[in-house]
Design an enzyme around this catalytic site. Sequence first.
Site, mmCIF file in Angstrom:
data_model
loop_
_atom_site.group_PDB
_atom_site.id
_atom_site.type_symbol
_atom_site.label_atom_id
_atom_site.label_comp_id
_atom_site.label_asym_id
_atom_site.label_seq_id
_atom_site.Cartn_x
_atom_site.Cartn_y
_atom_site.Cartn_z
ATOM 1 C CG PHE A 203 48.955 -28.526 -7.456
ATOM 2 C CD1 PHE A 203 48.525 -27.221 -7.243
ATOM 3 C CD2 PHE A 203 50.260 -28.858 -7.153
ATOM 4 C CE1 PHE A 203 49.407 -26.264 -6.739
ATOM 5 C CE2 PHE A 203 51.139 -27.913 -6.654
ATOM 6 C CZ PHE A 203 50.721 -26.607 -6.442
ATOM 7 C CG PHE A 204 42.178 -31.124 -7.577
ATOM 8 C CD1 PHE A 204 41.609 -32.357 -7.268
ATOM 9 C CD2 PHE A 204 42.396 -30.218 -6.550
ATOM 10 C CE1 PHE A 204 41.258 -32.674 -5.963
ATOM 11 C CE2 PHE A 204 42.044 -30.526 -5.240
ATOM 12 C CZ PHE A 204 41.477 -31.757 -4.948
ATOM 13 C CG ASP A 205 48.304 -32.166 -11.877
ATOM 14 O OD1 ASP A 205 48.344 -31.032 -11.349
ATOM 15 O OD2 ASP A 205 49.215 -32.993 -11.754
ATOM 16 C CD GLU B 78 43.720 -27.054 -8.924
ATOM 17 O OE1 GLU B 78 43.200 -26.767 -7.834
ATOM 18 O OE2 GLU B 78 44.935 -27.375 -9.029
ATOM 19 C CG PHE C 106 45.972 -35.820 -17.246
ATOM 20 C CD1 PHE C 106 47.093 -35.426 -16.537
ATOM 21 C CD2 PHE C 106 45.807 -37.174 -17.539
ATOM 22 C CE1 PHE C 106 48.035 -36.359 -16.125
ATOM 23 C CE2 PHE C 106 46.746 -38.107 -17.125
ATOM 24 C CZ PHE C 106 47.861 -37.709 -16.423
ATOM 25 C CG LEU D 92 46.038 -27.260 -21.878
ATOM 26 C CD1 LEU D 92 45.524 -26.860 -23.250
ATOM 27 C CD2 LEU D 92 45.630 -26.206 -20.849
ATOM 28 C CE1 TYR E 155 56.998 -36.559 -10.111
ATOM 29 C CE2 TYR E 155 56.014 -34.740 -8.912
ATOM 30 C CZ TYR E 155 56.798 -35.874 -8.931
ATOM 31 O OH TYR E 155 57.375 -36.321 -7.772
ATOM 32 C CG HIS F 38 52.200 -38.511 -7.742
ATOM 33 N ND1 HIS F 38 52.442 -37.473 -8.611
ATOM 34 C CD2 HIS F 38 53.336 -38.672 -7.032
ATOM 35 C CE1 HIS F 38 53.689 -37.025 -8.427
ATOM 36 N NE2 HIS F 38 54.258 -37.741 -7.470
ATOM 37 C CG ASP G 253 30.489 -47.126 -17.910
ATOM 38 O OD1 ASP G 253 30.066 -48.248 -17.543
ATOM 39 O OD2 ASP G 253 29.760 -46.264 -18.442
ATOM 40 C CG ASP H 217 28.465 -50.782 -20.270
ATOM 41 O OD1 ASP H 217 28.494 -50.490 -19.048
ATOM 42 O OD2 ASP H 217 27.983 -50.044 -21.139
#
Lengths: 673, 673
Positions: B317-319, B322, B325, B327, B407, B464, B471, B473
């Site tokens: 799964f790509f939580d 898909e 995270f 939501l 989870y 997991h 990012d 800077d």
Amino acid sequence: MFLYMSTPLFISLTFFTLVSATIHLHPLDPLNAMELTRVQTIVERSHPGSAFHYIGLAEPDKSSILSWLATSLNQSSTTPSPRQAMTIIRHHNQTHEIIVDLLTTTIIYNRVYTGFGYPSLSGEEVTMAMKLPLTYPPFVISVRKRGLKLDQVVCQPYPIGWFGVQGKREVKLACYYLEGTVNMHARPLEGISVVVDLEEMKISKYFDRVRVAVPKAEGTEYRLSQMRPSTVRATMVNRITVVQPDGPGFKIDGHIIRWANWNFHLGFDVRAGVIISLASIFDVQKQEFRRVLYKAYVSELFVPYMDPTEEWYYKTFFDAGEFGFGLCTLPLEPLRDCPANAVFIDAFYAGQDGKPLQIPNALCVFERYAGDVMWRHTEIGIPGEFIREVRPEVTLVVRMVSTVGNYDYIIDWEFKQSGSIVAKVGLSGILEVKGTAYTHTDKIKEEAFGTLLAENTLGIYHDHFLSYHIDLDIDGEANSFVKNKLVTKRVKDNSSLRKSYWTVEKVTARTESEANIKVGAEAAELVVVNPNKKTKLGNPIGYRLIPRSSPASSLLSDDDYPQIRGAFTKYDLWVTPYNNSEKWVAGLYADQSRGDDTIATWSERDREIENKDIVLWYTVGFHHVPSQEDFPVMPTLSGGFELRPTNFFEANPVLNSRVPMPVNWPNCTSPHK
Amino acid sequence: MFLYMSTPLFISLTFFTLVSATIHLHPLDPLNAMELTRVQTIVERSHPGSAFHYIGLAEPDKSSILSWLATSLNQSSTTPSPRQAMTIIRHHNQTHEIIVDLLTTTIIYNRVYTGFGYPSLSGEEVTMAMKLPLTYPPFVISVRKRGLKLDQVVCQPYPIGWFGVQGKREVKLACYYLEGTVNMHARPLEGISVVVDLEEMKISKYFDRVRVAVPKAEGTEYRLSQMRPSTVRATMVNRITVVQPDGPGFKIDGHIIRWANWNFHLGFDVRAGVIISLASIFDVQKQEFRRVLYKAYVSELFVPYMDPTEEWYYKTFFDAGEFGFGLCTLPLEPLRDCPANAVFIDAFYAGQDGKPLQIPNALCVFERYAGDVMWRHTEIGIPGEFIREVRPEVTLVVRMVSTVGNYDYIIDWEFKQSGSIVAKVGLSGILEVKGTAYTHTDKIKEEAFGTLLAENTLGIYHDHFLSYHIDLDIDGEANSFVKNKLVTKRVKDNSSLRKSYWTVEKVTARTESEANIKVGAEAAELVVVNPNKKTKLGNPIGYRLIPRSSPASSLLSDDDYPQIRGAFTKYDLWVTPYNNSEKWVAGLYADQSRGDDTIATWSERDREIENKDIVLWYTVGFHHVPSQEDFPVMPTLSGGFELRPTNFFEANPVLNSRVPMPVNWPNCTSPHK
């Protein structure tokens, strides 16, 4: 790197005439002031004029501790516990190991140690040594030549290490300059070598090799009272504290701590510092206490510096063995070192004259609520239901701070209701710096062995290796060390649309050599199991070790002298069979040791460790590349590990834990408001 | 593994007619309810009957954000911020990408996406799909055959993954049994495969392949109200809370948080969840705010299971991609999810109809005092002096909990006054278990792919992998990634009694491929520096990444379908040049993705990253071998990393921090007492 308690400011001599008799003590209790006095009296009688380098509990073998416990539990009256003291003295330039039986008040063992290495330095001899240069004419001249004031010079003792040649019992002194600061560590007088013969208590060698600029005092101050208060909002935070309206929830009964589902014994040793023993956890399902940890403590702290030049090559320190991690334990500051709900505990040790000294507030114990969650779940998948169950995490922390000269080590043992024991170390304090001509990195043309932290100030690269002795007794002594290797499997028979997955291959280490690990080199769980017990479902009962910081083994060559002495750093983890005499991972006589009494030599026998009483030795390591932020005092850098139950319980042990009643905090008032 | 918010229990529709106009917003502010409504209105007009799968901020390019900030700072009045919304809809079985300009209220971009993969599932379609089996005759028969009650069955949607064949927009359903528990995750109905065509919203395939015992309800309950209270002292701790008599010390101004020396923007996205942007720290010495972090968030959460059998192989799964995270962010419970001094923040997102929905208490912000020490030193080496300086550590924490079905992920961002930013994730909640005939490990004769957690209950091995987009800077955009390799040097010229030491070799990654790392494979510090700026002393200004848990890269084969899709797990760390379109490490269309839009494909260009605006992608990984303690709900297991200044400041930035005034806690009273 280290420094002794050179002043008795907070060390008051105490003679406990009212202390309860030895007979009521737990066999693992550290020697109390009366017992220390008794040892001193007995040994001084037979060996007058001795210098005491160590007095500590001669710990009974595990079997006798366990049988004492069994007897104590079965009888209404307490069985007298075996009480013996181990002492290491220097007497007529010889090292004696003496064991005193405290019940019969007799010496039951006495031998002269003739092997390599010397006992830990005593605080008193170090204090004396530090003063020698100030009246030593060549040194006075050296200081004058540098245009410095002698009364602003402070020297510090450094063990000389071992580099292939037998040495006398000597230390080197490095000297520092105060004027305008109390942060002498930041102002080294480089180029001077002072060697002190500790037996003669005189300077035996002296060189003034090279003159190097002394770093400025400016920017080295760290006392609040001397700081210009920051004028920006940026550095002020609102008041915050921890409140327990019903008081702390743990009980201290002698040296036994009882909290939530944990019981353990809290000890102290002048060499090891804090010692956790006999930690058992109450299993709600089984309605009994179950054994987890027989003993854990920091066995050694090895700090090699990475500068091979004349005044620095030897700086390869064994803080526990050369100085005493417990000896360097200094009183904790209430409300700052430990929170408002902490309870403080004093510690006792023997001075060089063998008489008891007290470290007030040496340890603190407190319940920790950091706002974290012990477990939770929100369920919205059932039509018409909204379920949210959250249990806040409250833990118990035992803390000690050992200040080994310049560095401060914050040692925490944290007990979780869910069964985990977490060992943490926080590194703070002041870097060991080297004076240099450099004032800018552009001017550095050859290898500098460190980071330029301020003008004329190099923070030399170094390591901190803390070896933890971890004697787990998972539901009993007979345990095994198992690597649960995670191995990739290929699906070769087209039985699945998947091409791969991983599974667990359990590899039990049969002998010591099979347990040595560079943690992280392969994907594996590191588990100690009791192979003789299983859960009802048949899983092996165990605890696993989970690093909480990156493992760091030594980068020194195997044949380098400090590496031979600190050979435990070759691997992150070693496993040995329990042996009451194998306490100090780099050897009992660490000062000028030659590596003949380290875990590497013990393990050469490659003893059996499967289904045996085993001990784990795990190193929490840091390769420390100093940065400017570490100067003039270093923000805490943390590391550690977690011992976590894995199939030890039949199910989540805190499933039916209650939630502490809420505290309505706005009802608090404060006199400061 | 996941589950949608199937009930509107805490989601109230809100129409913010009073919300301040778009013109006053920060350009990184998440879309507010009025803006969401505006997008919905505009898109619905041109694409009536659309299903909205995503509405979020179409984030302006960094250059325009920075120029907006510069303009805003230089003018007394606020410059209107660019406001555009990105939306992904399904309309007539096609995926549309639409960008709406919120100032001009026009569609400025609209294309049909024809590549591989589908948008995130919407909560509403999942809720509808879940109910289909309950009226599907073959399923009703399957339930009846098993002797189960239909009204106690609950089904959950699972993305089907990609295994080499183009699929329609479908999900599989796994079904569970309640009777006697609310922990349906613990009671799977194995052997049944239900495939739902989401466009047709009907069951398209159905198999009842094998019957497996449904695990018992006994022992699966976790609600406090239903637990037999423990009768032993062991599970109760005294009340404890955090008190701030002057209230929290941070300020919330729109989405900007100001605390101590930190300023940052706190955002939220339905896919990413919490987003930290524009974090700057006040440098007391320079008397200015300095840029540290442009943006950080969890880009993807990949959870592959390790069971290749028919009903489990696809569970990879790509939580975030898909499901979302954000939501799955559910309301935090005051006093339990966050301490008493926390401030809560709501979040908004669009439902499938495009209309705004509110998540109350989606985030919390609090000051954390865990009893820790920010820095300390005790000095006893100066004759006549006793110096002890201790600064307690108070930090600021931003927390979100995302419950992806079974989870619970506790996501913390912690800001330290000393300049560190610590990212933590706590894993709790309920394991994804598999029904099995096994009731004891002795009966397991073939590979089980998991741990027997209870009778008939296997906890399947899984991972997991949380990929953090980081990012940095550092004092500006142009940064470099440097490996400070620690390398052993031999002393070969007999110039020293030492034989070895280590030193630092700085290796700057010139292109993407040079930055890919399996962390821990070699001793190295991982640093992001600004190569164009140096400290006064000449050290490169930087921040380093320190793992706080063992790195864990993927053990799947490179050619395995889930690994192709989750290719970011091949390394713990990747570095890419900033590209506003590269947000999702496993691709924008993660559902049934084929790996053509992942960091592995982006990086094939091997772009230059030296002295560029760069992004780090670090994976906090866990190989999860379930243990019985994880059942029926799992005690939190933590991991994370620290971003720590290294020669960013000229010296310790909290040297002259004041100590908060003490709070006299015994003055607290509580109505509960």
